[in-house]
Design an enzyme around this catalytic site. Structure first.
Site, mmCIF file in Angstrom:
data_model
loop_
_atom_site.group_PDB
_atom_site.id
_atom_site.type_symbol
_atom_site.label_atom_id
_atom_site.label_comp_id
_atom_site.label_asym_id
_atom_site.label_seq_id
_atom_site.Cartn_x
_atom_site.Cartn_y
_atom_site.Cartn_z
ATOM 1 N N TYR A 143 -36.557 14.705 -21.600
ATOM 2 C CA TYR A 143 -35.485 15.354 -22.352
ATOM 3 C C TYR A 143 -34.142 14.643 -22.314
ATOM 4 C CZ TYR A 143 -31.932 18.901 -23.424
ATOM 5 O OH TYR A 143 -30.851 19.557 -23.937
ATOM 6 N N ASN A 180 -22.402 9.584 -11.873
ATOM 7 C CA ASN A 180 -23.451 10.408 -12.469
ATOM 8 C C ASN A 180 -24.429 10.783 -11.378
ATOM 9 O OD1 ASN A 180 -25.583 11.523 -13.961
ATOM 10 N ND2 ASN A 180 -26.411 9.528 -14.499
ATOM 11 N N GLY A 181 -24.625 12.075 -11.144
ATOM 12 C CA GLY A 181 -25.575 12.512 -10.133
ATOM 13 C C GLY A 181 -25.041 13.669 -9.322
ATOM 14 N N CYS A 223 -24.412 13.370 -16.438
ATOM 15 C CA CYS A 223 -23.205 12.665 -16.871
ATOM 16 C C CYS A 223 -23.631 11.299 -17.382
ATOM 17 C CB CYS A 223 -22.214 12.479 -15.712
ATOM 18 S SG CYS A 223 -21.557 14.016 -15.037
ATOM 19 N N GLY A 277 -23.350 14.394 -21.635
ATOM 20 C CA GLY A 277 -22.299 15.292 -21.171
ATOM 21 C C GLY A 277 -21.271 15.529 -22.250
#
Length: 479
Positions: free
Chosen positions: A258, A117-118, A16, A43
């Site tokens: 990435y 995020n996570g 995210c 995201g």
């Protein structure tokens, strides 16, 4: 990859992106919109923005890309002073409107909005305890656990409430939290996910998952939020609250391979430079021989230029990506997926025909798309196809904010490198070694990184797997 809402392969998904702005002089919601646009790669399932004018608070959320959710209007409020935003790829909870963020709640201390995020590895345990105490949950995402911990805290200040809550959770998290008067950012003790701070010439403060989110609004990078640190921004400026800085660091190496945008800098390491060096190390380790170097666009492009630079073999554009395929091309059947790959990528016959092609990509998860691309190149007349991967073989799932396959679905968990080569149909196959990967991130401490997806050395002490090994753990359903 998951690009523009299009599922080319069930590859590792971005987690995210979170964003926040504090300003009494600039358009905080408009800046947040631009920031989320810059973080769109993290995201594509949903997006949302919460804003406040110091008294009222409102949130706008929806399914789809940033420009789809805010197609008609960016949220606005007179005298708005704080905004936070979120772009989501689901790692816990289904891709549903109810699970979109930021989450906003009213509680005894006022209003708060939160974007996360996570992935919290002990969320199931905490949620069960809260439910036993009468807490009602409205979503099936782990982020709601944190909101409820804050709301139930008996500490006096919001700073103390957040810190008390942070000390109860485990796993990977970067958070932006908004009250009526404060913007708060926090990063987990291991530093799994990136989070940084910036400031504009007008004096606005920015919190962003990546530095590219600062660049888009003309903000100057100040510093990264440190692992185990909470920062609070209000009318008095910015204050730091370290809450768990002594724990071993384990930043996610896949941010450099990435996930992050190449133009971002994370913890002092340029993502572009890291990927370029991964390519150079690949060329050294593999001793690759060929006529041309091509990439699987766009994830393998920077590493491919590094391979070409080191080997002296020219880099050319051998695969063309159709950048205009939208969400309607997500197809449920294998036959339709095969067609979709052809719609997404196509080989340039005049470039690859009769050539020994060295093809570079960032990773192989299941190998299905890699095999299709190798076949595509052969059909276009490639004499040989040699595949170089700028990461080691992925043999283990991630539990820290990345939606990966279960181990039995990871091709490297069940096949040797030679067996993978045979499966995808390449003439040769070489993965970057872990040592080569470490040498590629020279600006950071390579020993303070998480390589668990390659070697199963999970950094969380309480075991390698979170309770309820499924993104649907709170929905009483199977993957």
């Amino acid at each position: 990859m998951y690009e523009n809402g299009y599922n080319l392969e069930p590859k590792w998904k971005e987690e995210c992106g979170v964003y926040g702005v504090y300003s009494h002089t600039e358009d905080v919601s408009g800046m947040t919109y631009l920031g989320l646009y810059a973080l769109q790669h993290r995201g594509q399932e949903s997006a949302g923005i919460a804003i406040t004018d110091g008294a009222w608070m409102d949130v706008t959320r929806g399914m789809g890309l940033v420009n789809e959710v805010f197609r008609h209007q960016v949220p606005h409020m007179e005298n708005q002073c704080i905004a936070i935003g979120h772009v989501r790829y689901s790692t816990t909870g289904s891709s549903l409107l109810a699970n979109t963020q930021p989450l906003m709640v009213n509680y005894a201390g006022g209003k708060i909005a939160l974007a996360h995020n996570g992935n919290l590895t002990n969320a199931a345990e905490i949620r069960h305890d809260l439910e036993q105490q009468g807490t009602i949950f409205q979503t099936s995402i782990d982020s709601e656990v944190f909101v409820n911990l804050i709301a139930r805290s008996r500490q006096e200040t919001i700073e103390d409430k957040v810190i008390e809550s942070l000390k109860k959770i485990k796993g990977a998290y970067c958070l932006t939290i908004m009250t009526e008067s404060k913007l708060i950012g926090a990063r987990d003790p291991q530093g799994f996910r990136p989070l940084c701070i910036g400031k504009t010439e007008e004096g606005s403060y920015i919190i962003s998952s990546e530095t590219c989110g600062l660049d888009v609004v003309g903000a100057e990078f100040i510093r990264d939020v440190l692992p185990g640190e909470m920062v609070v921004i209000d009318e008095d400026g910015i204050k730091s609250y370290p809450f768990a800085t002594e724990e071993p660091k384990a930043s996610c190496i896949f941010e450099y391979i990435y996930f992050a945008r190449p133009d971002s800098v994370i913890d002092g390491q340029s993502v572009h430079d890291a990927r370029f060096m991964m390519g150079r190390m690949l060329a050294r380790e593999s001793g690759c021989q060929g006529d041309i170097v091509i990439s699987v666009p766009d994830s393998g492009t920077t590493a491919a230029t590094g391979v070409a630079f080191e080997s002296g073999i020219p880099f050319v554009e051998g695969l063309i990506k159709n950048r205009y395929i939208g969400r309607t091309f997500i197809q449920p059947t294998q036959k339709k997926r095969d067609t979709a790959v052809k719609l997404k990528l196509n080989a340039i016959r005049s470039v690859v025909e009769g050539k020994r092609v060295i093809m570079v990509d960032d990773s192989i998860v299941r190998g299905t798309t890699s095999g299709k691309i190798v076949k595509m190149l052969r059909n276009a007349g490639a004499k040989e196809v040699h595949m170089l991967i700028s990461s080691p073989p992925i043999g283990y799932p991630c539990y820290y904010g990345i939606d990966t396959s279960v181990r039995k679905e990871l091709i490297a968990a069940t096949k040797s490198v030679e067996e993978i080569r045979e499966y995808i149909g390449a003439d040769t196959l070489h993965f970057l070694s872990i040592e080569g990967l470490k040498q590629s991130v020279s600006a950071v401490d390579p020993e303070a990184m998480c390589y668990a997806c390659f070697n199963s050395a999970y950094p969380i002490e309480d075991g390698e797997k979170p309770a309820g090994d499924s993104k649907y753990v709170f929905e009483q359903r199977k993957c």
